[in-house]
Design a protein around this motif. Structure first.
Motif, PDB file in Angstrom:
ATOM      1  N   PRO A 350       0.804  -1.231   0.000  1.00  0.00           N
ATOM      2  CA  PRO A 350       0.000   0.000   0.000  1.00  0.00           C
ATOM      3  C   PRO A 350       0.834   1.279   0.000  1.00  0.00           C
ATOM      4  CG  PRO A 350      -0.903  -1.593   1.542  1.00  0.00           C
ATOM      5  CD  PRO A 350       0.418  -2.136   1.092  1.00  0.00           C
ATOM      6  N   VAL A 351       2.031   1.218   0.593  1.00  0.00           N
ATOM      7  CA  VAL A 351       2.893   2.407   0.593  1.00  0.00           C
ATOM      8  C   VAL A 351       3.491   2.620  -0.800  1.00  0.00           C
ATOM      9  CG1 VAL A 351       4.912   3.505   1.646  1.00  0.00           C
ATOM     10  CG2 VAL A 351       3.366   2.136   3.047  1.00  0.00           C
ATOM     11  N   TRP A 352       3.862   1.519  -1.472  1.00  0.00           N
ATOM     12  CA  TRP A 352       4.312   1.655  -2.861  1.00  0.00           C
ATOM     13  C   TRP A 352       3.224   2.310  -3.714  1.00  0.00           C
ATOM     14  CZ3 TRP A 352       8.906   1.982  -4.481  1.00  0.00           C
ATOM     15  CH2 TRP A 352       9.946   1.146  -4.034  1.00  0.00           C
ATOM     16  N   THR A 353       1.982   1.904  -3.506  1.00  0.00           N
ATOM     17  CA  THR A 353       0.882   2.512  -4.259  1.00  0.00           C
ATOM     18  C   THR A 353       0.814   4.005  -4.003  1.00  0.00           C
ATOM     19  OG1 THR A 353      -0.397   0.453  -4.185  1.00  0.00           O
ATOM     20  CG2 THR A 353      -1.612   2.482  -4.638  1.00  0.00           C
ATOM     21  N   ALA A 354       0.988   4.400  -2.750  1.00  0.00           N
ATOM     22  CA  ALA A 354       0.967   5.825  -2.408  1.00  0.00           C
ATOM     23  C   ALA A 354       2.100   6.574  -3.089  1.00  0.00           C
ATOM     24  CB  ALA A 354       1.038   6.004  -0.895  1.00  0.00           C
ATOM     25  N   VAL A 355       3.278   5.943  -3.162  1.00  0.00           N
ATOM     26  CA  VAL A 355       4.397   6.564  -3.877  1.00  0.00           C
ATOM     27  C   VAL A 355       4.046   6.735  -5.352  1.00  0.00           C
ATOM     28  CG1 VAL A 355       6.785   6.208  -4.640  1.00  0.00           C
ATOM     29  CG2 VAL A 355       6.148   5.744  -2.268  1.00  0.00           C
ATOM     30  N   GLU A 356       3.455   5.713  -5.948  1.00  0.00           N
ATOM     31  CA  GLU A 356       3.058   5.772  -7.359  1.00  0.00           C
ATOM     32  C   GLU A 356       2.069   6.905  -7.610  1.00  0.00           C
ATOM     33  OE1 GLU A 356       3.805   4.035 -10.050  1.00  0.00           O
ATOM     34  OE2 GLU A 356       4.803   2.190  -9.400  1.00  0.00           O
ATOM     35  N   ARG A 357       1.186   7.166  -6.649  1.00  0.00           N
ATOM     36  CA  ARG A 357       0.123   8.167  -6.838  1.00  0.00           C
ATOM     37  C   ARG A 357       0.577   9.594  -6.540  1.00  0.00           C
ATOM     38  NH1 ARG A 357      -1.320   4.143  -8.769  1.00  0.00           N
ATOM     39  NH2 ARG A 357      -3.358   3.110  -8.618  1.00  0.00           N
ATOM     40  N   THR A 358       1.828   9.751  -6.172  1.00  0.00           N
ATOM     41  CA  THR A 358       2.332  11.101  -5.891  1.00  0.00           C
ATOM     42  C   THR A 358       2.091  12.021  -7.083  1.00  0.00           C
ATOM     43  OG1 THR A 358       4.040  10.303  -4.366  1.00  0.00           O
ATOM     44  CG2 THR A 358       4.401  12.451  -5.382  1.00  0.00           C
ATOM     45  N   HIS A 359       1.565  13.200  -6.809  1.00  0.00           N
ATOM     46  CA  HIS A 359       1.292  14.207  -7.844  1.00  0.00           C
ATOM     47  C   HIS A 359       2.133  15.438  -7.557  1.00  0.00           C
ATOM     48  CE1 HIS A 359      -0.769  17.075 -10.399  1.00  0.00           C
ATOM     49  NE2 HIS A 359      -1.040  17.821  -9.343  1.00  0.00           N
ATOM     50  N   HIS A 480      -6.844  11.782  -2.407  1.00  0.00           N
ATOM     51  CA  HIS A 480      -5.489  11.316  -2.095  1.00  0.00           C
ATOM     52  C   HIS A 480      -5.186  11.275  -0.600  1.00  0.00           C
ATOM     53  CE1 HIS A 480      -3.164  11.780  -6.151  1.00  0.00           C
ATOM     54  NE2 HIS A 480      -4.269  11.074  -6.271  1.00  0.00           N
ATOM     55  N   TYR A 481      -6.135  11.608   0.242  1.00  0.00           N
ATOM     56  CA  TYR A 481      -5.844  11.645   1.681  1.00  0.00           C
ATOM     57  C   TYR A 481      -5.310  10.308   2.174  1.00  0.00           C
ATOM     58  CZ  TYR A 481      -6.393  11.865   6.717  1.00  0.00           C
ATOM     59  OH  TYR A 481      -6.146  11.799   8.067  1.00  0.00           O
ATOM     60  N   ARG A 482      -5.930   9.214   1.760  1.00  0.00           N
ATOM     61  CA  ARG A 482      -5.503   7.899   2.248  1.00  0.00           C
ATOM     62  C   ARG A 482      -4.053   7.613   1.864  1.00  0.00           C
ATOM     63  NH1 ARG A 482     -10.705   7.936   0.785  1.00  0.00           N
ATOM     64  NH2 ARG A 482     -12.289   6.859   2.032  1.00  0.00           N
ATOM     65  N   ARG A 486      -0.756   7.103   4.476  1.00  0.00           N
ATOM     66  CA  ARG A 486       0.170   5.966   4.447  1.00  0.00           C
ATOM     67  C   ARG A 486       1.620   6.443   4.450  1.00  0.00           C
ATOM     68  NH1 ARG A 486      -2.485   2.679  -0.613  1.00  0.00           N
ATOM     69  NH2 ARG A 486      -4.645   2.702   0.140  1.00  0.00           N
ATOM     70  N   LEU A 487       1.896   7.489   3.677  1.00  0.00           N
ATOM     71  CA  LEU A 487       3.267   7.998   3.591  1.00  0.00           C
ATOM     72  C   LEU A 487       3.706   8.637   4.899  1.00  0.00           C
ATOM     73  CD1 LEU A 487       3.078   9.579   0.022  1.00  0.00           C
ATOM     74  CD2 LEU A 487       4.274   7.478   0.661  1.00  0.00           C
ATOM     75  N   PHE A 488       2.870   9.509   5.447  1.00  0.00           N
ATOM     76  CA  PHE A 488       3.255  10.215   6.661  1.00  0.00           C
ATOM     77  C   PHE A 488       3.435   9.262   7.834  1.00  0.00           C
ATOM     78  CE2 PHE A 488       2.314  12.311  10.662  1.00  0.00           C
ATOM     79  CZ  PHE A 488       3.177  13.408  10.615  1.00  0.00           C
ATOM     80  N   THR A 489       2.559   8.277   7.969  1.00  0.00           N
ATOM     81  CA  THR A 489       2.603   7.395   9.138  1.00  0.00           C
ATOM     82  C   THR A 489       3.566   6.227   8.962  1.00  0.00           C
ATOM     83  OG1 THR A 489       0.740   6.044   8.315  1.00  0.00           O
ATOM     84  CG2 THR A 489       0.203   7.965   9.680  1.00  0.00           C
ATOM     85  N   HIS A 490       4.311   6.204   7.851  1.00  0.00           N
ATOM     86  CA  HIS A 490       5.204   5.078   7.590  1.00  0.00           C
ATOM     87  C   HIS A 490       6.286   4.928   8.655  1.00  0.00           C
ATOM     88  CE1 HIS A 490       8.885   3.411   5.555  1.00  0.00           C
ATOM     89  NE2 HIS A 490       8.032   2.437   5.350  1.00  0.00           N
TER      90      HIS A 490
END
Length: 561
Positions: A350-359, A480-482, A486-490
């Motif tokens: 899920p964190v990789w997904t968040a990295v992918e969705r970075t805008h 994008h909040y979710r 994920r990124l901040f709480t990693h």
């Protein structure tokens, strides 16, 4: 407030200084830094232990500096130059004159950042924002019509209507007065109560959607003026597609008002941390600095990241391979996708997904150095300065003027653009940029010959074409909040599989306020807490860190199913 429009806080009951405290994670990083007990300690057996820090921007250097003070040996990797987007460039033949290519203005509410500014003894002065109290005048040029004003009260009535509409929308739909007072009091329960109600309500709402749904912004003309003129630093229409939560974070925490600039260039902050010799440092002898631990040079760009047993293997562009028990990644997110060959096990799926969705937001700047601050010359027709700080819907968008005295060269930021406006310039050469920008400004100032005053080659940048950045900074889109959570709480890794422990993300990409140096500082300190905990250390009993109090102030979690 230096807003170009009116102050939406006018109804607030003020009870303390406004700081970037929350709203997602209201932890007092400034208090944690100032506590005499320090940020914690690691076991003596860990003293001298090497920890990789990838990225030599502000976040990476704050991380490395604090780890060094704890007795660890940070090993900093940097692909380009120390400072990241805190990049101050000199003009040819004039080393004392600086152009701020990335970050250039900092709010006093960024108390974590100013902890380091003050530690380094750097001097700051007021930044010449539109209609700021230290700005001699502002020209607003929209739809081919220019207005000059010293204060917002001198703008036409339509601008005041927009100001009132913005204040009304914030008070009626975002509880600004109550949140403002709560942040000033550092009233965590109230901050959390308000924000936790707003996050699910506004997660799917864009900035433009918020405005267009507010009755006070029923007029398209008002939304158009607001997009071009905005609040604080000027027009925000390039942010219209972004999440309204992003905008509220800036408004609530005073991040876009009363800015200061660092005299001599903001790159002095990261460079100063590299050279600074702290008074109190565990394990290392007096006089130790990050520079001395590295023999004056960082390691080069990282090319490979892998996990080997309990350690991380890092290969750099020189071919050297080292292994570390912990790694802090403080470069921009997309580097993990494009510039570094990474093991999948570095991050949970899920964190990789968040990295992918970075805008990322794009941004361009163009600076020139002039023989003197000629814009302060008096126009014989109007009796005013011949040029002023300028906001326009033309190609330059924002013109900023830096005056260090009548007998010194002047620095002009001739153009400061974002997103689509930045892309209009991205394919142009330096000379082409200067030509089209000067031609555009000639429409506003037909009697001013800017080119005749230029005394050095211009300098320019487009951050989306910089290979180690690919954008100016992250900005979340609606929904994008979710991913951001994920990124901040990693850094809280207790519930992760052991194979994911010890690799920490940092940088303003990871923060709730991307594009602001305070977010880079806060996430660096989160990573420091994570490394200390990972290596068996702990915080001072009287000075708990962000992970120690996480469960009480954690960002609200939205359902995913």
């Amino acid at each position: 407030m230096t807003a170009l429009l009116s102050d939406p806080r006018a109804l607030s009951e003020l009870s303390g200084p406004l700081t970037m405290f929350g709203p997602d994670f209201p932890f007092a990083y400034d208090d944690w830094l100032a506590h005499p007990g320090g940020l914690g300690r690691v076991p003596e057996s860990a003293h001298g232990c090497e920890v990789a820090v990838i990225g030599g921007g502000l976040s990476g250097l704050v991380t490395a500096y604090e780890l060094m003070k704890l007795g660890l040996r940070p090993v900093v990797y940097e692909a380009d130059q120390l400072g990241g987007r805190m990049r101050s460039v000199s003009f040819e033949g004039h080393p004392e004159s600086k152009a701020e290519m990335g970050a250039m203005r900092f709010p006093p509410s960024a108390t974590g950042l100013f902890h380091y500014v003050n530690t380094l003894g750097l001097r700051t002065v007021a930044f010449p924002n539109p209609l700021g109290p230290h700005t001699p005048g502002t020209v607003v040029d929209l739809n081919g019509v220019s207005h000059w004003a010293r204060t917002s009260a001198e703008l036409p009535e339509s601008y005041r209507e927009v100001a009132d509409a913005w204040a009304k929308a914030l008070h009626e739909h975002a509880e600004l007065s109550v949140m403002d007072a709560a942040i000033r009091r550092r009233d965590v329960p109230t901050i959390k109560a308000i924000w936790n109600r707003l996050v699910p309500k506004l997660d799917d709402v864009s900035f433009y959607g918020f405005l267009s749904s507010a009755p006070s912004f029923a007029s398209f003309r008002h939304r158009e003026i607001f997009g071009q003129v905005g609040f604080g630093t000027g027009g925000w229409d390039t942010d219209y597609p972004n999440s309204m939560l992003e905008i509220l974070r800036v408004v609530y925490t005073g991040a876009d008002e009363d800015h200061r600039r660092v005299v001599g260039g903001c790159q002095q902050v990261p460079l100063g941390l590299w050279e600074h010799r702290p008074d109190r440092v565990a394990h290392w002898p007096d006089g130790t600095s990050l520079s001395s631990l590295h023999n004056g040079r960082t390691r080069p760009a990282v090319t490979d990241l892998d996990r080997v047993g309990r350690d991380y293997r890092v290969r750099d562009s020189s071919g050297e391979v080292r292994e570390y028990p912990a790694v802090v990644f403080a470069a921009q997110n997309w580097i993990l996708l494009s510039k570094i060959r990474c093991a999948e096990s570095l991050l949970p799926g899920p964190v990789w997904t968040a990295v992918e969705r970075t805008h990322y937001m794009g941004s361009s700047k163009l600076f020139v150095l002039t023989d003197r601050p000629f814009w302060r010359d008096t126009d014989p027709t109007t009796g005013r300065d011949v040029m002023s700080m300028t906001l326009t819907d033309r190609l330059p968008r924002g013109v900023y003027l830096f005056d260090d005295g009548p007998d010194k060269p002047g620095v002009m930021c001739l153009s400061y653009t974002w997103n689509d406006d930045s892309l209009k310039l991205a394919a142009l050469s330096l000379d082409e940029r200067l030509d089209v920008i000067l031609a555009s400004l000639k429409q506003i100032y037909p009697d001013v010959d800017i080119r005749s005053h230029i005394i050095a080659p211009p300098v320019t940048i487009t951050w989306e074409t910089e290979p180690h950045f690919m954008g100016a900074f992250k900005s979340n889109l609606p929904g994008h909040y979710r991913y951001q959570r994920r990124l901040f709480t990693h850094f809280m890794q207790r519930d992760m599989e052991p194979r994911h422990h010890g690799f920490f993300l940092a940088g303003d990409d990871i923060s709730w306020t991307a594009g602001f140096a305070e977010g880079a500082v806060g996430t660096a300190l989160n990573a420091v807490w994570g490394v200390v905990t990972h290596l068996g250390g702990s915080t001072h009993p009287g000075n708990p860190g962000p992970g120690d109090v996480f469960d009480r102030i954690a960002p609200v979690e939205l359902p995913e199913d």
